[in-house]
Design an enzyme around this catalytic site. Structure first.
Site, PDB file in Angstrom:
ATOM      1  N   ASP A 564      40.044  35.288  29.409  1.00  0.00           N
ATOM      2  CA  ASP A 564      38.612  35.125  29.169  1.00  0.00           C
ATOM      3  C   ASP A 564      38.264  34.766  27.723  1.00  0.00           C
ATOM      4  O   ASP A 564      38.353  33.614  27.328  1.00  0.00           O
ATOM      5  CB  ASP A 564      37.857  36.380  29.618  1.00  0.00           C
ATOM      6  N   GLU A 792      39.657  50.018  34.086  1.00  0.00           N
ATOM      7  CA  GLU A 792      39.951  48.595  33.879  1.00  0.00           C
ATOM      8  C   GLU A 792      40.696  48.368  32.566  1.00  0.00           C
ATOM      9  O   GLU A 792      41.616  47.565  32.488  1.00  0.00           O
ATOM     10  CB  GLU A 792      38.636  47.805  33.883  1.00  0.00           C
TER      11      GLU A 792
END
Length: 823
Positions: A564, A792
């Site tokens: 990302d 996460e």
């Protein structure tokens, strides 16, 4: 003389006139040919453009890899394949029958808010939920810790007949505090049909199955729910779902809803619209109750596709839901009560025995609590496998607007049930590093579904948002998938670990068949990466999609890389060389060569490609910065870029910050950045054991001012200009500091590899491996004990879990760290 010349001129005119007359047919013919050529060229051009437009959503013309599910694999026909809901059951068929659970606690809620639970939602703020045990086939045990209550949802499947057999779900609810015993909780168990599903439901009310003459007014209010639902679908044939309350004294009220719903993602809204406040005329007790059959007056058929059974009980109490196939052969007893208990306990014992056989944690000296944590990590990953059906939205440069992909199924694990309850291509490779260790058949099944999504170009859409349930929870900006962008080919990691160092005679006939079915698609996938993402010189590659960055981005994101907002060259161009992509393709070439040898294919070009891409001299020439002494990307880069807010016009809202380039870029190494990308030659194990670059990497790895923390490796060094910097005014840092478990696992695996090879760096690799592994396991376990979740990502300063929860996708790789499973 003059006359003679005139005659000659006249003659020449006549002759010329005659020549022109003779030439006219030829000229006309030439014009006709030109016109025809232009017409044919135009038609051909438009036809070719039309052909290019269709390529993005045309499936690859190769045999499917997927094996039929039933009757060949009936044990995976029914399952908890709805990971986005707290509890749900469905088949692996399009337009499946769906079963699901909702609940609320009317005695505790205030202000008229029911806090109705259904979809896994971080906003519900549950203290914990997830599978404690789940084998991916036969059973699952889940614990949900809500504010005042604890629910245990279990299910068991039992094979029989041609439609996956029977299953039973049990929901047991108990208070978390003694003084809440006797308080009321309401459960809703519903049946509906997946998108475009066709079927028949016939609700059978409880009161229809009782002696009404013996019911007083209080009991008649109590028994308004469903006794059973008789149903039929084309795939399932006839079936019956019955509802059983094991302690009738605890039941306060039952009710039902029979109506229509346009889409399964609307079931919660429709259920809420069917709630009414009812009062018992005799006891004056009030109940929030479903209203029964609800159909518009003009609906004369009144055929429901959404049926709900409600039970309100005093804590503790239990509901059993029994699904029985009419096609079941020689059913002895109903799968409930003691029969259910016996089968569930049998499966649980088998699960624990298999877990120890596979991962040997007790043998390694882990405590019971640590083993329970590890079993939960595996179970949440396997229990998070879903079955989806539908079509993606895709677009290529040849399409003006997005177009639908073909309708297709996808059997896949999901990264997070609450935040990402859908399929992600590069995540799935990490998931199957674990799943393939647990059950190779399930892993092959998952890979088969993904590779059957390949189009004629060899491209697979990287994010799968299939069906209305999945689509309803994804922002529109992330729905469309573009065919110049593809996630890292992490399935090669899985295939590498599954077949590394295995002799052909030790591989089963079924697996060899599966590899042969998979091979043509692996070839196309490899070719897509090798040709679509190649860079300006041999051996160079770059992730596409960055050139569409907005002026609000500090550093254009590379979403397709999976990393990302990890910093790349500040100015995207076709001159870029991305280190991680080069290493992924080197890995792919190595695995392709290995698989070719196993199944008797020609793997020469893959061996040559791997030798070329793993050549350390070429690697260093293209990606080693002699100035900073680190591996890096290469491209047009400026080290002086910032976000600044433009001046607002009078009376206008304050504008967002935009990117300002203070120093113009130059073609150079992106060596002001050190982080996960710099580690990829180590991660993919292409560095020679005696390489001085390997030694430098290992030295930098342990530097606490760079990546090292006592919780794991941070994604970006503290010395990097964009460390923990927002990429836009509104986007917090993602891969710019936090600790990610997938990359940490790959680094630990590589360190383990180099610790086993003689060389000048062997001892250092061993020390780093042991310390990194211990840091990761300790922190993930501590945060799980503290918060109830695997996360996460983890904060690089405190180790605290952050991002979404539960994230039992690649963060579950902690299990393989505990068991030291790397091949």
């Amino acid at each position: 003389m003059f006359r003679k010349m005139s005659k000659e001129i006249d003659l020449s005119r006549r002759n010329g006139s005659s020549d022109e007359h003779n030439k006219k047919p030829s000229i006309r013919s030439s014009y006709s040919w030109i016109f025809c050529a232009v017409l044919i060229g135009g038609v051909s051009w438009f036809s070719y453009q039309g052909y290019l437009e269709t390529r993005v959503n045309s499936p690859l013309d190769e045999n499917k890899v997927i094996f039929p599910v039933s009757p060949d694999f009936p044990e995976r026909y029914w399952g908890s394949f709805r990971p986005g809901v707290y509890f749900g059951m469905k088949t692996r068929e399009p337009q499946s029958l769906l079963a699901g659970l909702m609940w609320f606690m009317p005695d505790i809620t205030s202000g008229g808010n029911l806090n109705l639970r259904h979809l896994c939602d971080q906003g519900d703020n549950l203290e914990q939920y997830g599978w404690r045990e789940h084998d991916g086939k036969n059973f699952g045990v889940q614990v949900i810790v809500d504010q005042f209550i604890q629910l245990e949802t279990t299910f068991v499947t039992k094979l029989g007949g041609n439609h996956g057999g029977d299953w039973t779900a049990r929901i047991h609810v108990e208070p978390r505090m003694k003084d809440l015993a006797g308080k009321k909780v309401t459960l809703f168990f519903y049946l509906t049909l997946d998108d475009n599903g066709k079927g028949l439901f016939q609700p059978i009310r409880m009161i229809d199955n009782m002696d009404v003459s013996n019911l007083n007014s209080s009991n008649s209010v109590k028994y308004l729910g469903l006794f059973a639902v008789h149903g039929h679908t084309e795939k399932l044939g006839d079936f019956r779902v019955s509802f059983h309350h094991t302690d009738e004294q605890s039941i306060v009220h039952t009710a039902y809803l029979s109506t229509n719903v346009a889409s399964p993602n609307l079931v919660k809204d429709v259920l809420q619209s069917g709630l009414r406040l009812m009062e018992d005329k005799k006891s004056k007790e009030r109940h929030i109750s479903l209203a029964g059959a609800l159909f518009p007056k003009e609906d004369t058929i009144k055929q429901p596709n959404f049926v709900v059974h409600q039970v309100t009980g005093k804590l503790p109490f239990q509901l059993e839901v029994v699904y029985e196939s009419n096609n079941f052969v020689e059913r002895d007893t109903m799968l409930r009560g003691e029969t259910y208990d016996f089968l569930l306990q049998t499966y649980r014992k088998e699960f624990r025995n298999q877990f120890e056989t596979k991962f040997r944690l007790a043998e390694k000296g882990y405590s019971d609590e640590e083993q329970e944590f590890a079993m939960s990590a595996l179970s949440n990953l396997v229990g998070g496998i879903g079955y989806f059906y539908g079509s993606s939205k895709v677009q290529s440069v040849h399409n003006k607007e997005p177009v639908p992909y073909w309708n297709a199924p996808l059997y896949t694990a999901v990264p997070s049930r609450s935040f990402f309850p859908r399929g992600f291509l590069w995540d799935e490779g990490f998931h199957n590093l674990i799943i393939s260790q647990w059950d190779r058949e399930i892993s092959f099944d998952i890979m088969a579904h993904w590779f059957d999504l390949m189009n004629v170009e060899g491209w697979i859409p990287r994010e799968q948002i299939l069906g209305s349930e999945a689509r309803a929870h994804v922002p529109e900006e992330f729905v469309v998938q573009r065919n110049n962008q593809g996630n890292p080919p992490t399935f090669f990691l899985v295939l590498d670990t599954m077949f590394k160092n295995r002799r052909v005679r030790d591989i089963s006939t079924l697996e060899l068949e599966q590899l042969n079915r998979l091979w043509p698609r692996l070839v196309c996938w490899y070719n897509w990466f090798n040709t679509s993402l190649h860079g300006p010189e041999p051996g160079s590659y770059y992730w596409k999609g960055r050139e569409t960055a907005s002026i609000r981005e500090l550093n254009p994101k590379s979403l397709s890389s999976g990393l990302d907002d990890y910093p790349r060259a500040s100015h995207p161009s076709s001159e870029e060389r991305h280190l991680d992509l080069r290493c992924w393709i080197a890995l792919a070439a190595k695995v392709m060569a290995s698989l070719a040898d196993i199944i008797g294919r020609d793997g020469r070009k893959y061996r040559e490609a791997f030798a070329f891409l793993s050549d350390n001299e070429l690697l260093n020439k293209q990606h080693w910065s002699p100035t900073s002494k680190r591996y890096a990307d290469f491209g047009y880069h400026s080290t002086n870029v910032t976000l600044r807010r433009p001046k607002a016009n009078p009376g206008q809202p304050r504008p967002d910050k935009i990117r300002v380039v203070i120093e113009e870029p130059s073609l150079r190494f992106v060596d002001d950045t050190f982080g996960y990308v710099s580690l990829f030659p180590l991660i993919t194990e292409i560095l020679e054991p005696g390489s001085p670059q390997l030694g430098q990497l290992l030295t930098d790895l342990r530097n606490t001012n760079l990546l090292w923390t006592k919780y794991g490796l941070r994604s970006l060094s503290k010395s990097s200009p964009l460390y923990n910097q927002r990429n836009t005014e509104h986007d917090p840092p993602y891969w710019r500091g936090p600790i990610w478990i997938n990359i940490n696992y790959l680094v630990a695996r590589a360190l383990h590899h180099y610790s086993k090879i003689d060389g000048p760096h062997q001892v250092r690799a061993t020390l780093l491996y042991n310390e990194l592994r211990e840091n990761l396991i300790t922190n993930i376990l501590r945060e799980y004990q503290k918060t109830g979740y695997i996360w996460e990502q983890y904060n690089d300063s405190t180790g605290a879990g952050q991002g979404c929860r539960p994230f039992t996708g690649w963060s579950s790789l902690v299990l393989l760290l505990m068991s030291e499973t790397y091949v």
